[in-house]
Write an enzyme that holds these catalytic residues in place. Sequence first.
Site, PDB file in Angstrom:
ATOM      1  N   LYS A   1     -44.088  68.736 -41.173  1.00 54.34           N
ATOM      2  CA  LYS A   1     -43.694  68.612 -42.587  1.00 54.34           C
ATOM      3  C   LYS A   1     -44.652  69.356 -43.501  1.00 54.34           C
ATOM      4  CE  LYS A   1     -45.762  64.122 -43.766  1.00 54.34           C
ATOM      5  NZ  LYS A   1     -46.299  63.704 -42.447  1.00 54.34           N
TER       6      LYS A   1
ATOM      7  N   GLU B   1     -41.443  84.578 -35.086  1.00 58.82           N
ATOM      8  CA  GLU B   1     -41.975  83.563 -35.989  1.00 58.82           C
ATOM      9  C   GLU B   1     -43.339  83.991 -36.509  1.00 58.82           C
ATOM     10  OE1 GLU B   1     -42.340  79.610 -34.416  1.00 58.82           O
ATOM     11  OE2 GLU B   1     -40.401  79.641 -33.412  1.00 58.82           O
TER      12      GLU B   1
ATOM     13  N   ASN C   1     -37.429  77.583 -26.066  1.00 61.58           N
ATOM     14  CA  ASN C   1     -38.392  77.830 -27.131  1.00 61.58           C
ATOM     15  C   ASN C   1     -39.800  77.798 -26.556  1.00 61.58           C
ATOM     16  OD1 ASN C   1     -38.872  78.049 -30.128  1.00 61.58           O
ATOM     17  ND2 ASN C   1     -40.186  76.297 -29.675  1.00 61.58           N
ATOM     18  N   GLU C   2     -40.549  78.829 -26.788  1.00 58.13           N
ATOM     19  CA  GLU C   2     -41.962  78.854 -26.410  1.00 58.13           C
ATOM     20  C   GLU C   2     -42.207  78.188 -25.057  1.00 58.13           C
ATOM     21  OE1 GLU C   2     -44.104  77.219 -29.760  1.00 58.13           O
ATOM     22  OE2 GLU C   2     -43.921  79.075 -30.892  1.00 58.13           O
TER      23      GLU C   2
ATOM     24  N   CYS D   1     -41.456  69.305  -8.439  1.00 53.67           N
ATOM     25  CA  CYS D   1     -42.212  70.560  -8.524  1.00 53.67           C
ATOM     26  C   CYS D   1     -43.002  70.795  -7.243  1.00 53.67           C
ATOM     27  CB  CYS D   1     -43.128  70.551  -9.750  1.00 53.67           C
ATOM     28  SG  CYS D   1     -42.216  70.828 -11.301  1.00 53.67           S
TER      29      CYS D   1
END
Lengths: 675, 675, 675
Positions: free
Chosen positions: A351, A302, A143-144, A154
């Site tokens: 929410k 979205e 996601n994104e 890394c």
Amino acid sequence: MKIPYGGDYNPEQWPKEVWDDDHRLFDEAHIDTLTVGVFTWGLTQPGPDVYDFSVLDAIIERATASGRRICLATGTGAHPAWMARAYPSVTRTDFEGRKHRFGQRHNSCPSSPDFRRFSAEVAGRIAHRYAGHPAIVAWHVGNEYGGACYCDLCAAGFRDWLRSRYGSLSALNDAWYTTFWSHTFTGWDEIEPPSALTEHWRGPDHTAFQGITLDYLRFMSDAMLTNFRDEKAAIRRSDPDTPVTTNFMGLYRPIDYHRWAADLDLVSWDNYPPDDRSAARMALAHDLMRGLKGGQPFWLMEQTPSVTACRDVNPLKRPGVMRLWSWQAVAHGADAVLFFQMRAGRGASEKYHGAVIGHAGRSDTRVFREVAALGAELAVLGPMTLGARTPARVALLFDWDSWWALEISDGPSRLVRYLDVVIAYHRALWQLGADLDVIPVTAPLDGYDVVVAPALHMVKNGLADRLAAVASGGGTVVATFLSGRVDENDNAFLSDVPGPLAALLGVRVDEQDAREESYVNPVTMNGTTFESRLLFELVLPRGAEVVGTYGADFYAGTAAVTRNTYGDGHAWYVGAGLSPEGVTHVIREVLARHGLLGPCADLPDVETAVRVTPDGERLLFVLNHGTSPVDLPDACAGTDLLSGHLVRVLGPNGVALYRDPARTPSTGGGTPARR
Amino acid sequence: MKIPYGGDYNPEQWPKEVWDDDHRLFDEAHIDTLTVGVFTWGLTQPGPDVYDFSVLDAIIERATASGRRICLATGTGAHPAWMARAYPSVTRTDFEGRKHRFGQRHNSCPSSPDFRRFSAEVAGRIAHRYAGHPAIVAWHVGNEYGGACYCDLCAAGFRDWLRSRYGSLSALNDAWYTTFWSHTFTGWDEIEPPSALTEHWRGPDHTAFQGITLDYLRFMSDAMLTNFRDEKAAIRRSDPDTPVTTNFMGLYRPIDYHRWAADLDLVSWDNYPPDDRSAARMALAHDLMRGLKGGQPFWLMEQTPSVTACRDVNPLKRPGVMRLWSWQAVAHGADAVLFFQMRAGRGASEKYHGAVIGHAGRSDTRVFREVAALGAELAVLGPMTLGARTPARVALLFDWDSWWALEISDGPSRLVRYLDVVIAYHRALWQLGADLDVIPVTAPLDGYDVVVAPALHMVKNGLADRLAAVASGGGTVVATFLSGRVDENDNAFLSDVPGPLAALLGVRVDEQDAREESYVNPVTMNGTTFESRLLFELVLPRGAEVVGTYGADFYAGTAAVTRNTYGDGHAWYVGAGLSPEGVTHVIREVLARHGLLGPCADLPDVETAVRVTPDGERLLFVLNHGTSPVDLPDACAGTDLLSGHLVRVLGPNGVALYRDPARTPSTGGGTPARR
Amino acid sequence: MKIPYGGDYNPEQWPKEVWDDDHRLFDEAHIDTLTVGVFTWGLTQPGPDVYDFSVLDAIIERATASGRRICLATGTGAHPAWMARAYPSVTRTDFEGRKHRFGQRHNSCPSSPDFRRFSAEVAGRIAHRYAGHPAIVAWHVGNEYGGACYCDLCAAGFRDWLRSRYGSLSALNDAWYTTFWSHTFTGWDEIEPPSALTEHWRGPDHTAFQGITLDYLRFMSDAMLTNFRDEKAAIRRSDPDTPVTTNFMGLYRPIDYHRWAADLDLVSWDNYPPDDRSAARMALAHDLMRGLKGGQPFWLMEQTPSVTACRDVNPLKRPGVMRLWSWQAVAHGADAVLFFQMRAGRGASEKYHGAVIGHAGRSDTRVFREVAALGAELAVLGPMTLGARTPARVALLFDWDSWWALEISDGPSRLVRYLDVVIAYHRALWQLGADLDVIPVTAPLDGYDVVVAPALHMVKNGLADRLAAVASGGGTVVATFLSGRVDENDNAFLSDVPGPLAALLGVRVDEQDAREESYVNPVTMNGTTFESRLLFELVLPRGAEVVGTYGADFYAGTAAVTRNTYGDGHAWYVGAGLSPEGVTHVIREVLARHGLLGPCADLPDVETAVRVTPDGERLLFVLNHGTSPVDLPDACAGTDLLSGHLVRVLGPNGVALYRDPARTPSTGGGTPARR
């Protein structure tokens, strides 16, 4: 077949009795497609060796029972709490060097072998379980993707990536210009990720070594792409065909979507514009997304039906705006219109985020009514727009490398932002009604009459020659200040500015003056004077004609804007930070030369966009982003396919869609040029 | 002999074929002096036991072949990457407690034994190799010392430094006032460096214990001085005579240059003013640098020929400004005019920094032409100004301890900044044309008619008596708000404010009122009203005459500015944050009393400065910092040594230099006083 | 008996010869009460097993010899340096995850077993030594509890606290809504304190999980309460009776004082208002403090006699202001008036903080004179006000949970701050002269005619029913935007907004629009138009009468303010962010209905407050916070008990105190209602 309509649906947050309410309301709103499972990793894998698909099964079963299609997510956008505890390598270390613990989302280190193993495993299991399910129309990985990690894993990954890119330390030292500030590396393990603990100060854009930081940006984008590939490969083991996507974020700096595009079967993106004056910006983002895969339609994965929650201030989308913006997406190539989210969550940070269904489960809210109305409209439209393409004769170059290089540069100005420049030039093109593609610097340019390259700071891989070919063939190239400055390693060209573009543009830039936002230097073009700000290059014409001159300072009277005749075409150079009006003045001249001014070029709030369907039918979208009704010109009036009415006046937030084979590709003023 | 002209030269960044181009252009521009090797540590010492001087040899050989002189750097301004990896003690721990890894520059922990050993060794080897080379005219140790480290080694060093300063914990507890907030130390190892993890909040200026923070500032300045001494000692083993310097940064808070001055043979500094309205500020910095070693001339080690790169906005130096500012440096005591840098680097964070030679290697740029023109001018001037001194009768006190103490103080106002106050008083002196010395509080005062002590927050070591002697002998002392408040440990004096200065100034300060920037309290002096801001002391005259009174608030009508007759002289107290005009009003009265108003005191943009050559010749510099031509008064007109012309009108950015034994030391208005 | 007068006294910072001076000056100023030992831990316990009370003994002895009373501190507001060194668990880990070392104050981890053991031990020993000493009138535990810690010990404590609150992980997962973003916890040890390393970004108010952050705020408040209880229990072992307190900080967000109140015998607080326009805000804070223990009088433990030191700008208290504010405290329930501090410290961060006695030890300062004058006034007043209560018929609800929940919420607006809303409604009540109580949401409401509940975001534990009872019984309830949104876990109610308050208020909120500060939507009530800003709820009346309507945007003409008739009473709902004038308009109507407008309701700068003494006598305080004299209405004129004069005009900063049994409880306009 019709445009998929629906969006993110998280029934796992609700008792099952609510699910039936949901589907009843979905029916009411013509919602046919649900994105399911985006953050369900903790649910589907409650422990390292435990998988539980019962809730997902039930969700899919219930949705299928109501005939809905499903975009099924792998759920890896946030790792489970147990994983962070038991496998600490999965959490990220931030730019400040702080090792994070469990929390938030998009929280996994892309280099963690644990994360890579677990994420591929869960994606594979989900694919294995649901592959072939008739409701599933797409796979949604992660996601994104975004952010960055600076951990030791890394760091090791970065060194491997560098070894592969440069082959030798000697080549790396050359590329990074390490004789500066005693930076010569004599061992690979001396190389550190550029962070607040090493090369940076004042944040991610302030670095002592642009070359190091630039490569880390590239590496991090690639590392996350590897995560996507891990999951896609796992999916492909069970399902060879269903398109796999992940939701992009439009004008998002940390990920070079051009480096990712080939790996996606379908581009999708999330549209959360900063404010309600973003019509042009959204058009740019849509076009950029469409341009990732050569013009192939994308999914609007979205958008909020009403408000966002994460902003300091979250205003409502006014009545009609959600509809307008949805149609804008379609006008620019969207083959799906999806929302985040179907039902408002009760708790945590979203929410108060807008939802089709609110906490009280009502259908008599303004938002639900607007969603249902659009659903009905899309149902009526049917398949008409699916697969349609944009017939662009204008290209806008968009380049993450230039974006990064320009904004991490020390000098000449931190106030000149890549996106601001791109947006300014795009806005002019958009307002003047040119259908355009936003393309990478590697794309073929021979299909375009006009190529606009704002702030093309980095020039590499023969791009200068390809631009020159556009002009020599009769087309027009537009370039701006701070272009042609550096090679692919961010090292300055050892030649006159603008480097490889100098011959095409017919100028030499001797110096550049940077000033505070409040300072204005007027630039006069063809008798009209425009403001310019921030950056003022001292342009010496070397063949080019002077189109605009500065009005102030010691360089008053010298060239600010030039046009070079090159072969059969033109190459413009805009050396000053022109105001929007000034940019529009230049772009209007350019478009007019090629007969590419749109039919509403003089109606600043009205957007037009054309899509050509797979069977060659030409569709014209007309959108009124203004707050007043607009009298449409004849070329934009007719029988609206959405309402069935003849439309001559388009109200505020109004949309009209016409099918008219008689309309010519270009209906603007000016004389059509070659091609 | 003439003024050395040239600057930082880094040919190690370029292929050798470029070097010949460089020297050809140097000849064209009369460049005779090159600063070499400033960041070459990684090059000269590619490993712990490996030294390689081949590139340095070649650079020096090539430069010598063209007859250029060399300022040779030890190159320790940045440690090599291998050192950070293999000897982690060399990197710093920052104020936030974060251990840094390899990156940037000026990155070494001053307390690291590894850094101290390696830096002394490389400096010694370079000195051993090149000592006696006829081209070498100075040694350049490190680069722009500064910053701070908070590691455990520095903590240990701090404790040693404290033991040596205080002898006992009891004395330390007294000095730091540790009964406050339960801070009594019962063991040396309980003492922590003051940082974000211990005494500080909101950054380095907000501390719970001023005494601790003040001592850490002193310690850190001393620790870096030790680094300088290490290298200088290593150089002196091979070369007993050639001057050793390091490049200072003018008005730089972290290093107390007065504590360093005795260790340098020659002061040099880098002049990067914040903007092009900095004429007075640069004059202050020059005078401060000249005052470090009792008025001895200094080197202007760096200035940009055109733009900086590290600022958010980097404007050009307008035509003539580089020349004007170069001559201003000479007017204030510079015996060298050097640039950073000779040729623009290709990569990293200074690739857009101004350079004499740009990326394209051209001589037909505006910048190169101006550099070459100044070179010619300096060549014509020859040795005339070398070794000349400034015949100042005015002293401005500058005190790092007061700077630190005032700005780390809680109360009365964070908006009152030491440098702002100093600059305000200096600007008035500068504008009114007083030749002045900027001196430490330890300097003898008996040579001055006027001593101005802005914001002398800390008074120590008999300074009050020495100031009183100035006044009693007929001179004038000027003091301001927030003076005489604390002793050398930053403990308040247990007497009336302004403490030891109270008798001299003839006032008692009962309270001080602090207000936001936007609030103005008018102060009326001799019938004229001036604005005052930020700080308003309630001054009760105790012998002093009231010169200015407040116009507002409950203390309207009470004293804001006073003058006390003390012996044969005067002591002024300015209790309010007067506007520049108000400060100028006070200073004009003071200078007039002593006949020290300059010949252009009424021309605000015109600067005058006098230097007296070693053979007693008086040179007058006149500089027009304004944008309009100025008619010069007779005292400032004459035959300009630079142009050979008679000058009566000085154009914008204009410079004139006169040799005139007839000019009197003071040609201003007012009646000459005693001395 | 009289009002204790004096304050913090730290003679341990001074040689003993100064102590006699102090007491001489205390006598002069009628100072009778000293707070001693607040930061003496390092002094009384110089090592882990060493206690030394000699200095405390001497201080108490000297004070007692002069007849002064003592508020004796345990001194644990800062731990000693040796403790941080030898017992590192006592220091805190901050929100950024950084373990602190010794420094500052209020620096102890509340969960550290070492800190808990040592602090209880030292408190117990002090109590054991001094219990029963006749001078001791109160125990002062710790100092200004606050801040937060995020160490592993606190993490463990948090998990214990959660186990006790929720019983099971399943209940916790429900409460925290962890199906969102894959947050389901499968083990207690997976739970992390919410910090910059876990759930937060951009600081403490931006969290991914409101439930987690909210519980951590509650836990941290409780953890520090445990520290207080540790010490109080240790004191009670030696002294069963003398009141134990700690100094609160008024409107201080991190500690829920309502959760603490039962544990204090006496509430005390430190009044440092942000500026000199804080009259209403201070009244609110006084009332909040008085409301902690059901209206019991409190102590004003600290105020500065003149200036603060820790602000960026520290202005003087103007003449008369210290007196005015002291009397304001008494008017609102203070039974003690104490200062920080008696004598100015010499060093560290409070050396410029105001003090009764300055560095020079003078009594002829403005500050000392004002302190002495107030001392005399209090001495004359004697016991009259001690124990008096406020006869409030208005209650203002104040709720830390709503404060926290609202301000950590994502959406709808970060610009709406709980305290701003509370202050706006309180200010209207205050200005209109209503005597009021500020009470927790758990308090009985049946004694009040009017209950105002600004921004009551969280509604729990039957509060809605209790509010409904107020209205149904004839009273008036006032509620605002963003009320009734979430339950005690910060989960949205699954019903129409405003949730449990909907029936009482007779409205349904369909959406809310948030806008930038600069945007204004005019709201018209009863023909008058007021500005509203920031938040605009779209209110659908469901029984309520529309009182105010929006003037702009697509919801122009719809309800912004409503009034519902509920039983015999009224329930107002204000859906827009009304300007102060708009709020006052609403509140004036409400108060008028109940005859509760004060006698100076039309004099905005004049405050009135009533206290009723234990023997039933009614005292009226009148205070003029303005800068002009005011003609008092008859109801507020009479013989001032402080001056003995008849007062009809009250000067700037003036105070009058009347005893008049004839005055009726309410003298305002409007018709008295029921009760």
